[in-house]
Write a protein that holds these residues in place. Structure first.
Motif, PDB file in Angstrom:
ATOM      1  N   ASP A  20       0.465  -5.250  -0.953  1.00  0.00           N
ATOM      2  CA  ASP A  20      -0.328  -5.870   0.106  1.00  0.00           C
ATOM      3  C   ASP A  20       0.010  -5.078   1.389  1.00  0.00           C
ATOM      4  N   GLU A  21      -0.889  -5.490   2.379  1.00  0.00           N
ATOM      5  CA  GLU A  21      -1.036  -5.112   3.681  1.00  0.00           C
ATOM      6  C   GLU A  21       0.565  -4.852   4.451  1.00  0.00           C
ATOM      7  N   ASN A  22       1.424  -6.030   4.302  1.00  0.00           N
ATOM      8  CA  ASN A  22       2.785  -6.177   4.850  1.00  0.00           C
ATOM      9  C   ASN A  22       3.555  -4.865   4.130  1.00  0.00           C
ATOM     10  N   ALA A  23       3.470  -4.659   2.861  1.00  0.00           N
ATOM     11  CA  ALA A  23       4.091  -3.637   2.087  1.00  0.00           C
ATOM     12  C   ALA A  23       3.697  -2.121   2.566  1.00  0.00           C
ATOM     13  N   LEU A  24       2.537  -2.238   3.054  1.00  0.00           N
ATOM     14  CA  LEU A  24       1.935  -0.820   3.300  1.00  0.00           C
ATOM     15  C   LEU A  24       2.487  -0.523   4.967  1.00  0.00           C
ATOM     16  N   LEU A  25       2.489  -1.555   5.794  1.00  0.00           N
ATOM     17  CA  LEU A  25       2.917  -1.276   7.212  1.00  0.00           C
ATOM     18  C   LEU A  25       4.460  -1.102   7.153  1.00  0.00           C
ATOM     19  N   SER A  26       5.097  -1.893   6.310  1.00  0.00           N
ATOM     20  CA  SER A  26       6.684  -1.891   6.439  1.00  0.00           C
ATOM     21  C   SER A  26       7.237  -0.555   5.880  1.00  0.00           C
ATOM     22  N   GLY A  27       6.467  -0.103   4.746  1.00  0.00           N
ATOM     23  CA  GLY A  27       6.835   1.238   4.232  1.00  0.00           C
ATOM     24  C   GLY A  27       6.493   2.208   5.103  1.00  0.00           C
ATOM     25  N   SER A  28       5.380   2.238   5.848  1.00  0.00           N
ATOM     26  CA  SER A  28       4.800   3.219   6.943  1.00  0.00           C
ATOM     27  C   SER A  28       6.067   3.294   8.049  1.00  0.00           C
TER      28      SER A  28
END
Length: 754
Positions: A20-28
């Motif tokens: 999800d978006e949270n995983a994308l942003l935290s991984g980035s």
């Protein structure tokens, strides 16, 4: 992208719904922190921020300044809108195409082209820029935020469709400048002191009336806050007389590229104001060879002698986006050649070592200096660099090797008699989807889990599946799908001598798309045929003509890391001779249509017009050398994409390809104006749909586009095809899109016969 392309996997997993978006942003965020800490640990004094992107820095900039075309206004704000601008979006009742994509100056990196309205309403959204600065502060790193300059940003853009004639985006400078001032003010508010503003257009031919715009822009920006120091960054070429644009503005520093334009140092030193520091781009940010430390130190000493040590910065020539991450993962490169190389992580160490010598003395890094001197000398004297047979072939080139036997009209008649193609012939540009299954089987072969015979059997089945599909939908000139190829350059490099290959040397091309450029270290030659057996097999499966697919010499050059110890022309001609041999062997094997792709020929055009003729002469000659050794009845195709054809249309005509396919779908048909204006005489296939987007074009959309194309190109010269290869797409969308494409071509033939 990360040491192991972590960002690629993260973004693609988000697109596919796996995260999800949270995983994308935290991984980035985690990846950014790793890279900042890597640079800090290496000893860099100034570390950039806002040089991270989920897709492309230019589209990030457009989003930050509210430059979002009207067709995306009804989408959900945030990532849905952002990625729709990059990739298009097709779901439920939403169907919007992506923005145009072009090459970033003379690199193989692509950027999303901004679209500007005459009454453009800018709106600052600095969240990303401020957040990334604050993220770095939170882990103890004071960064230098990087933003694209207002002049270059506007020049990179284009008028939105429907804008009145005469409107140019640069006319919006006075409207966007207050937002830049606000952005700098907010950066000062969170503690930033140095700001890097990239103005890459300062190395191109600019009209003198832009001097006033530069002056007004930077006089305004430097007054925003006494705390802010502005560094203007240029790269990829010489500034030349454009130094006049900035010498009278109160900036704090200027960055120049001394790898691509080493001769500019002396003139810059004469003109740079006493209040301005100079950042020396001494480390090659676009190639992978170790720097010659002695030569780099000598250049730095010249600047220090003139300006003093406090006013001289040491830096790479440009962003390290264009080089792989680190040599640490390279386990299989020959040890001798590995010793000649430096990837991004190693280049940072080179920067730090040069700085240490200049500040503290050579004794503190003497071991590294001695090792560097040995590496440079070993490479220079290595017997592996030169091949006497290749050198002899280069001496025996004759004028008749650079032209076809007959003029195009005579060839066209012979080819039509031989091939028997209908009006509006259909084809694809080459590759078909490289599915997970294809990649998995290739990986098994490399790991030794299957043998070559098992791999070949799998590839043959994929080829037959591809051929049968094309026959089923009525494609006229078929391709074999290129399932045996990992990459259009790497595959051929693996079959040529003079190349070496990295295991993890990935660089970003666009979005999540990464390429692993091969490394040309010595003279190039072809030890044996590269594609003949596979193409012969594919042709045996069908009675329809099948294209032999090759990559052209200029593209092989541009999309490789190229040796820097001889002129690029010489390397390109060596490549051309190897491809010429392959072309002749394909013809001898009964292949009547051969495509030699040159998507990078415009990309390699020098940024200064005074340098164009020399490059275009040898680049076109290289294509001719590769393509002209065949009979007139053999049809030679080529492919180009993301090119401003107006700049090189006469050279394209001189290439004398029988058929050229071009990217056209994202370009609002403007590329076709060049072919109409210059009365291009050979056959041409403007791309009907954008393969860089997952959306499937409808028949009505394709019909409309083909009707528009026929306003510029004669129907008896027009081919029907996608705008590029289909490697990155999935089979369902490819099947649907190509079925629509062939149906549209058949429909136009029916109209023609009535």
């Amino acid at each position: 992208m990360g040491a192991n392309r972590e960002l690629k996997r993260l973004v693609e997993n988000f697109w596919s719904g796996k995260v999800d978006e949270n995983a994308l942003l935290s991984g980035s965020k985690k990846l950014r922190e790793e890279h900042w800490l890597l640079q800090k640990k290496a000893g860099l004094d100034q570390i950039p921020s806002n040089d991270f992107s989920l897709y492309d820095q230019v589209v990030d900039h457009s989003y930050a300044f509210g430059v979002i075309p009207a067709r995306y206004k009804n989408l959900n704000p945030g990532l849905e809108t952002y990625f729709a601008m990059c990739r298009g979006l097709q779901k439920a009742d939403i169907d919007v195409p992506a923005c145009e994509m072009k090459k970033w100056f003379d690199t193989n990196y692509h950027y999303i082209v901004p679209e500007f309205e005459p009454n453009q309403q800018f709106a600052l959204n600095p969240t990303k820029i401020l957040d990334e600065y604050n993220e770095a502060v939170a882990i103890g790193i004071q960064t230098r935020p990087v933003i694209l300059g207002p002049i270059s940003y506007l020049l990179l853009g284009k008028p939105a469709r429907g804008a009145p004639q005469g409107f140019e985006p640069i006319q919006l400078l006075s409207k966007i400048l207050p937002l830049y001032e606000e952005l700098l003010s907010q950066l000062a508010g969170v503690g930033a002191t140095w700001i890097q503003i990239d103005e890459p257009f300062l190395v191109t031919d600019l009209p003198s009336d832009l001097k006033k715009d530069y002056s007004s822009a930077y006089n305004a920006l430097t007054k925003v806050s006494p705390q802010i120091k502005i560094l203007i960054a240029t790269y990829f070429e010489r500034i030349g007389s454009n130094i006049d644009f900035i010498v009278d503005t109160p900036i704090s520093a200027l960055h120049i590229d001394l790898v691509r334009a080493p001769d500019q140092l002396e003139s810059i030193l004469k003109r740079i104001p006493s209040t301005v520091s100079l950042s020396l781009g001494l480390i090659n940010g676009r190639n992978i060879w170790k720097v010659n430390m002695e030569a780099a130190l000598a250049e730095a000493q010249k600047a220090i002698s003139c300006l003093g040590a406090q006013r001289v910065f040491i830096a790479p020539s440009c962003s390290l986006l264009h080089t792989p991450h680190s040599l640490q993962a390279e386990k299989n490169i020959d040890s001798e050649i590995l010793d000649w190389l430096a990837f991004a992580t190693e280049k940072i160490k080179e920067i730090v070592n040069i700085s240490k010598v200049l500040n503290d003395g050579a004794q503190y890094v003497q071991t590294d200096l001695d090792a560097n001197r040995k590496s440079i000398q070993d490479r220079k004297t290595s017997p592996r660099i030169h091949n006497s047979v290749v050198q002899e072939k280069m001496k025996t080139l004759t004028p008749d090797m650079f032209k076809r036997k007959d003029p195009f009209r005579e060839r066209q008649l012979k080819q039509r008699q031989k091939l028997g193609l209908p009006a509006f012939p259909t084809t694809t540009v080459g590759s078909f989807p490289q599915t997970k299954e294809v990649r998995a089987v290739r990986a098994k072969l490399k790991k030794g889990e299957i043998n070559q015979a098992q791999y070949d059997d799998f590839i043959k089945k994929e080829i037959e599946k591809c051929i049968r599909f094309q026959e089923e939908i009525g494609m006229d000139v078929l391709v074999h799908g290129e399932f045996e190829r990992n990459d259009m350059v790497e595959f051929f490099g693996e079959n040529l001598q003079g190349y070496v290959f990295s295991g993890n040397g990935w660089v970003q091309s666009y979005g999540s798309r990464c390429i692993k450029p091969p490394i040309i270290f010595g003279d190039v030659f072809r030890p044996k045929p590269m594609t003949v057996e596979v193409i012969k097999y594919a042709q045996s499966l069908t009675k329809k003509p099948l294209k032999g697919m090759l990559t052209g010499p200029v593209t092989m050059l541009q999309w490789s890391f190229v040796r820097d110890d001889q002129p690029r022309k010489d390397t390109t001609f060596q490549l051309a001779l190897a491809i010429r041999e392959e072309v002749r062997d394909l013809e001898a094997a009964g292949i009547s249509v051969i495509q030699i792709d040159e998507p990078a020929i415009r990309e390699g055009l020098p940024l200064r017009k005074e340098d164009w003729n020399e490059y275009l002469n040898w680049a076109v000659d290289a294509f001719l050398l590769s393509s002209t050794g065949v009979d007139s009845s053999t049809q030679i195709h080529t492919h180009m994409c993301y090119s401003d054809f107006n700049d090189i249309i006469e050279s394209i005509q001189r290439m004398d390809a029988d058929v050229i396919t071009i990217e056209n779908s994202r370009s609002d048909l403007k590329l076709l104006h060049a072919f109409e204006k210059h009365e291009y005489t050979n056959e041409i296939g403007p791309g009907l749909y954008d393969i860089h987007s997952p959306r499937v074009p409808s028949k009505e959309e394709l019909e409309t586009r083909l009707q528009e194309i026929l306003k510029y190109i004669s129907k008896d010269l027009t081919w029907v095809n996608p705008d590029c290869g289909l490697k990155t797409r999935g089979w369902p969308e490819v099947e649907a899109a190509l079925k629509n494409l062939t149906d549209v071509a058949k429909g136009f033939r029916t109209i023609e016969t009535k």
